[in-house]
Design a protein around this motif. Structure first.
Motif, PDB file in Angstrom:
ATOM      1  N   VAL A   1      -3.453   3.388  -2.468  1.00  0.00           N
ATOM      2  CA  VAL A   1      -3.528   3.451  -3.939  1.00  0.00           C
ATOM      3  C   VAL A   1      -4.998   3.599  -4.369  1.00  0.00           C
ATOM      4  N   TYR A   2      -5.922   3.120  -3.505  1.00  0.00           N
ATOM      5  CA  TYR A   2      -7.359   3.163  -3.826  1.00  0.00           C
ATOM      6  C   TYR A   2      -8.077   4.283  -3.076  1.00  0.00           C
ATOM      7  N   GLY A   3      -7.309   5.271  -2.624  1.00  0.00           N
ATOM      8  CA  GLY A   3      -7.931   6.472  -2.068  1.00  0.00           C
ATOM      9  C   GLY A   3      -8.120   6.480  -0.560  1.00  0.00           C
TER      10      GLY A   3
ATOM     11  N   GLU B   1     -13.736  -4.438   0.510  1.00  0.00           N
ATOM     12  CA  GLU B   1     -14.008  -4.278   1.953  1.00  0.00           C
ATOM     13  C   GLU B   1     -12.709  -4.208   2.751  1.00  0.00           C
ATOM     14  N   ILE B   2     -11.753  -5.061   2.373  1.00  0.00           N
ATOM     15  CA  ILE B   2     -10.470  -5.067   3.104  1.00  0.00           C
ATOM     16  C   ILE B   2      -9.791  -3.703   2.958  1.00  0.00           C
ATOM     17  N   ILE B   3      -9.865  -3.164   1.754  1.00  0.00           N
ATOM     18  CA  ILE B   3      -9.247  -1.844   1.517  1.00  0.00           C
ATOM     19  C   ILE B   3      -9.903  -0.791   2.419  1.00  0.00           C
TER      20      ILE B   3
ATOM     21  N   PHE C   1      -1.650  10.960   4.348  1.00  0.00           N
ATOM     22  CA  PHE C   1      -1.698  11.138   2.894  1.00  0.00           C
ATOM     23  C   PHE C   1      -2.955  10.490   2.344  1.00  0.00           C
ATOM     24  N   GLN C   2      -3.646  11.222   1.507  1.00  0.00           N
ATOM     25  CA  GLN C   2      -4.791  10.639   0.813  1.00  0.00           C
ATOM     26  C   GLN C   2      -4.728  11.146  -0.618  1.00  0.00           C
TER      27      GLN C   2
ATOM     28  N   SER D   1       0.653   5.956  -5.493  1.00  0.00           N
ATOM     29  CA  SER D   1      -0.306   6.878  -4.872  1.00  0.00           C
ATOM     30  C   SER D   1       0.299   8.270  -4.737  1.00  0.00           C
ATOM     31  N   GLY D   2       1.640   8.353  -4.648  1.00  0.00           N
ATOM     32  CA  GLY D   2       2.307   9.643  -4.391  1.00  0.00           C
ATOM     33  C   GLY D   2       2.797   9.768  -2.964  1.00  0.00           C
TER      34      GLY D   2
END
Ligand code: MEV
Length: 323
Positions: free
Chosen positions: A19-21, A215-217, A167-168, A152-153
């Protein structure tokens, strides 16, 4: 009459972080949602979802439930896909839509996306609108926004295209050429939950602890990149370890719970190479990467731990109009 179908998915690596890229890896699996569309003589849209047990008529914005008023929210995203396709046909036609699905709902397996994808394809074919896969994906993504807020799609993408993808958000999806059969067991806690609420809860945590959760993301994204290499090599040992690390990160951001952890430990202790929750979390499903010879043992262990379980196979077939 036209019937179209679309597959369920499991996210192997990277849910929530996507969701954050960050990159995520998903595969389509051999359970499908089926949408049957027929023309009506009037201009109403009738939707019957067998699995959700809800049905009703739409006349423009007006909704007339067949049974229960609380069904509107569940049917509006489907109706949104229907009207988008009819809008492309530039006609006001009535449509009946019957939806049946092999995919457990609200379990992290992308059932809502598979319904939106199959609905879009069925109605498009019925009214003679040529839709590319990209069109189907965009229309289904719009329906997902009504259900999940800021998706996110990844769910409509894998359900539309099938196979395995990296997927990005905002980038073209890359098909991932995996020779490995990716032997998986899916365990279901049978606790239904809302992906939208879980995505919102993670966002609140990230807003509160931006440097920690940020950071975790990022580490979540790095795990997905390493997993791509391990998938290409067919390295089940490393993939299992990466699944376990990925699950630990999902616990840190608050989307696992006791029921999920219980099934995950049952799977690991009975010989799975690794296990994690899949999808939104908070209930729903886990996946366990399991060598073929241990699949039965892992399924039995998950069932003893109170879940239901099945073996999932990757399918390369995305959305399709049934013959
Ligand atoms: C849901 O299947 C996956 C999430 O990452 C949400 C999304 O990507 O839209 C939790």
């Amino acid at each position: 009459m036209v019937v179209a179908s679309a597959p369920a998915k499991v996210i192997l690596f990277g849910e929530h972080f996507v969701v954050y890229g960050e990159p995520a890896i998903a595969i389509a699996i051999d359970k499908r949602a089926y949408a049957e569309a027929t023309l009506r003589k009037d201009k109403l849209i009738y939707i019957n979802s067998v699995n959700l047990g809800v049905s009703g008529f739409f006349k423009g914005r007006h909704f007339q439930p067949e049974k229960d008023k609380a069904t509107l929210d569940k049917l509006v995203p489907i109706k949104n896909s229907v009207t988008k396709v009819l809008g492309k046909a530039n006609e006001t036609i009535g449509v009946n839509l019957d939806i049946q699905s092999d995919i457990p709902a609200s379990a992290g397996l992308g059932s809502s996306a598979a319904v939106a994808v199959s609905t879009t394809a069925a109605v498009g074919y019925l009214v003679g609108v040529k839709l590319s896969k990209e069109d189907v994906f965009e229309i289904a993504l719009d329906a997902e926004r009504l259900i999940h807020g800021t998706p996110s799609g990844i769910d409509p993408a894998i359900s539309t295209y099938g196979g395995a993808i990296i997927f990005q958000k905002g980038k073209d999806f890359k098909p991932l050429d995996v020779k490995l059969s990716i032997p998986l067991v899916v365990g279901n806690t049978n606790l239904e939950r809302s992906t939208g609420e879980l995505v919102a809860a993670v966002r609140r945590m990230r807003d509160y602890y931006p440097s920690i959760v940020g950071e975790i993301i990022k580490i979540g994204g790095e795990i997905a990149l390493r997993a791509i290499e391990a998938l290409k090599r067919g390295d089940l040992k490393v993939l299992g370890e990466l699944l376990n690390i990925n699950h630990a990160l999902l616990s840190v951001i608050g989307v696992s719970n006791e029921a999920l952890d219980h099934l995950i430990y049952a799977a690991r202790n009975s010989g799975a190479c690794g296990a994690k929750l899949t999808g939104g979390g908070g209930g729903g499903c886990i996946i366990a990467l399991t060598e073929d010879s241990r699949i039965k043992k892992v399924i039995a262990a998950i069932e003893r731990a109170g879940g239901t379980a099945f073996q999932a196979r990757k399918t390369d077939e995305g959305v399709r109009v049934e013959p």
